[in-house]
Design an enzyme around this catalytic site. Structure first.
Site, PDB file in Angstrom:
ATOM      1  N   HIS A 115     -29.112 -11.958  78.000  1.00  0.00           N
ATOM      2  CA  HIS A 115     -28.287 -11.461  79.109  1.00  0.00           C
ATOM      3  C   HIS A 115     -29.071 -10.457  79.977  1.00  0.00           C
ATOM      4  O   HIS A 115     -28.694  -9.288  80.089  1.00  0.00           O
ATOM      5  CB  HIS A 115     -26.988 -10.836  78.574  1.00  0.00           C
ATOM      6  CG  HIS A 115     -25.894 -10.801  79.616  1.00  0.00           C
ATOM      7  ND1 HIS A 115     -24.556 -10.832  79.306  1.00  0.00           N
ATOM      8  CD2 HIS A 115     -25.939 -10.731  80.977  1.00  0.00           C
ATOM      9  CE1 HIS A 115     -23.833 -10.790  80.408  1.00  0.00           C
ATOM     10  NE2 HIS A 115     -24.664 -10.725  81.437  1.00  0.00           N
TER      11      HIS A 115
ATOM     12  N   ARG B 257     -20.882 -16.344  82.027  1.00  0.00           N
ATOM     13  CA  ARG B 257     -20.372 -15.714  80.808  1.00  0.00           C
ATOM     14  C   ARG B 257     -20.349 -16.754  79.698  1.00  0.00           C
ATOM     15  O   ARG B 257     -20.001 -17.925  79.946  1.00  0.00           O
ATOM     16  CB  ARG B 257     -18.958 -15.162  81.022  1.00  0.00           C
ATOM     17  CG  ARG B 257     -18.863 -13.906  81.877  1.00  0.00           C
ATOM     18  CD  ARG B 257     -19.465 -12.679  81.178  1.00  0.00           C
ATOM     19  NE  ARG B 257     -19.322 -11.457  81.950  1.00  0.00           N
ATOM     20  CZ  ARG B 257     -20.279 -10.932  82.739  1.00  0.00           C
ATOM     21  NH1 ARG B 257     -21.447 -11.542  82.878  1.00  0.00           N
ATOM     22  NH2 ARG B 257     -20.062  -9.803  83.386  1.00  0.00           N
TER      23      ARG B 257
ATOM     24  N   MET C 229     -19.502 -21.834  93.683  1.00  0.00           N
ATOM     25  CA  MET C 229     -20.424 -21.559  94.798  1.00  0.00           C
ATOM     26  C   MET C 229     -20.095 -20.210  95.439  1.00  0.00           C
ATOM     27  O   MET C 229     -19.756 -20.122  96.617  1.00  0.00           O
ATOM     28  CB  MET C 229     -20.339 -22.704  95.813  1.00  0.00           C
ATOM     29  CG  MET C 229     -21.361 -22.650  96.933  1.00  0.00           C
ATOM     30  SD  MET C 229     -23.051 -22.788  96.387  1.00  0.00           S
ATOM     31  CE  MET C 229     -23.475 -24.456  96.877  1.00  0.00           C
TER      32      MET C 229
ATOM     33  N   GLU D 170     -22.217 -12.033  72.074  1.00  0.00           N
ATOM     34  CA  GLU D 170     -23.489 -11.410  72.429  1.00  0.00           C
ATOM     35  C   GLU D 170     -23.618 -10.131  71.599  1.00  0.00           C
ATOM     36  O   GLU D 170     -22.661  -9.351  71.587  1.00  0.00           O
ATOM     37  CB  GLU D 170     -23.524 -11.076  73.924  1.00  0.00           C
ATOM     38  CG  GLU D 170     -23.592 -12.336  74.759  1.00  0.00           C
ATOM     39  CD  GLU D 170     -23.708 -12.063  76.258  1.00  0.00           C
ATOM     40  OE1 GLU D 170     -23.774 -10.877  76.649  1.00  0.00           O
ATOM     41  OE2 GLU D 170     -23.737 -13.027  77.020  1.00  0.00           O
TER      42      GLU D 170
ATOM     43  N   ALA E 144     -30.052 -11.182  83.331  1.00  0.00           N
ATOM     44  CA  ALA E 144     -30.132 -11.641  84.724  1.00  0.00           C
ATOM     45  C   ALA E 144     -30.302 -10.499  85.722  1.00  0.00           C
ATOM     46  O   ALA E 144     -31.046 -10.620  86.691  1.00  0.00           O
ATOM     47  CB  ALA E 144     -28.910 -12.482  85.072  1.00  0.00           C
TER      48      ALA E 144
END
Ligand code: DGY
Length: 331
Positions: free
Chosen positions: A287, A239, A155, A268, A289
């Protein structure tokens, strides 16, 4: 005094690059693919600063080949590609780009969660490939979202932004794991801190936001997927190595969990023949984001500010290893 020399391991947005070029002699790697490790080492030797990406390994070997290097500015919030203790031991500052990519990353976590829950990848493929033959009462049934339970693993800023979207937008109840209680999330979202097993057992959606370190490596394996609900949707935007992908593929194939949405994989890129790409209940993004115009510009600005501060010998605005203060490598 001559201008400092900087290697930039890929083209980054001009708002950052121009600022660096105004203060330093810049060598920018021009290719779409990252520089191979040996080439990176060669290009960084003789440099005072390095702008690295998450695809560039910054390790002791590279640092030893660059005795003048004073700052590594990572164009990412994650810095698992950088051996931070090795940098600190040599008085090399490390910077990263937290904060500015929080919203874009939370948006992708929610996008993947919705896509996986409502089987969007499978639906779109079926529609395009002629398997949409009529409206079917029992066709492509997904999971409901309203009022369900979201488990946030880690969080921090991004975990909280994801929880906020799903709590305020879909009325989700929020469970979370974190090293310490998060008072703001508890107050604003009514979030409950629980142990990991409780989160796995009680969540309808599990979204991963923990950073990669030796304690989180392969955090999700066969046992963890078995502890989740058979209707659960698993989302990872942190990740790839946090997940044992063979175990995830097994869980998706056998119906141990309902679906997954991934923005990160290991390796990746994930090879196109990998089983995860061929499971209809797995949605994979490459990937992306932080891939919005505004976010990448903000990352470039911050990355340049970290780099230039390090070159001047000033504190970095976002300093991963502030323990280096007072013993930064001199020019
Ligand atoms: C980061 O900054 O760590 C992200 O993974 C890049 O999008």
């Amino acid at each position: 005094m001559s201008r400092p020399k900087v290697f930039v391991a890929r083209r980054i947005p001009n708002v950052g690059l121009d600022r660096i070029a105004a203060a330093a002699e810049v060598d920018v790697w021009p290719d779409r693919l990252p520089p191979p490790a040996a080439v990176l080492r060669e290009r960084v030797a003789g440099c005072d600063g390095l702008v690295s990406l998450l695809t560039d390994r910054v390790d002791a070997g590279l640092l030893d080949a660059a005795p003048q290097l004073r700052v590594v500015s990572n164009f990412a919030v994650g810095f698992n590609n950088v051996d931070v203790p090795a940098c600190s031991a040599r008085g090399v500052c490390v910077g990263n780009t937290p904060g500015v990519l929080t919203d874009a990353t939370a948006d992708i976590a929610v996008t993947l969660l919705l896509a996986a829950a409502r089987r969007l990848g499978e639906c779109a493929t079926d529609a395009r490939e002629g398997r949409w033959v009529t409206w079917e009462p029992l066709g492509w049934l997904g999971q409901d979202l309203i009022g369900r339970t979201l488990g946030i693993v880690g969080m921090g800023r991004i975990g909280a932004a994801t929880a906020r979207r799903l709590h305020h937008g879909w009325g989700m109840k929020i469970l979370y794991t974190a090293r310490s209680p998060k008072d703001d999330a508890e107050r604003e979202l009514g979030a409950h801190r629980v142990d990991f097993d409780t989160l796995l057992a009680e969540s309808d959606f599990v979204s991963v936001h923990a950073d990669l370190n030796p304690t989180t490596n392969r955090l999700f394996g066969a046992d963890e997927f078995r502890k989740m609900k058979r209707t659960a949707v698993f989302v990872n935007t942190s990740r790839g190595p946090l997940v044992d992908q063979a175990a995830l593929a097994g869980a998706l194939r056998n119906g141990t969990i309902f679906a997954a949405g991934l923005d990160v994989t290991d390796p990746e890129p994930l090879p196109p023949e990998h089983e995860l790409f061929h499971l209809p209940n797995c949605v994979i993004a490459p990937h992306v984001a932080s891939a919005t115009v505004g976010t990448r510009d903000a990352m470039a600005r911050l990355c340049a500010e970290n780099l230039l501060a390090g070159l001047r010998g000033d504190p970095l605005p976002h300093w991963v290893n502030p323990d280096v203060a007072g013993r930064q490598r001199p020019r």
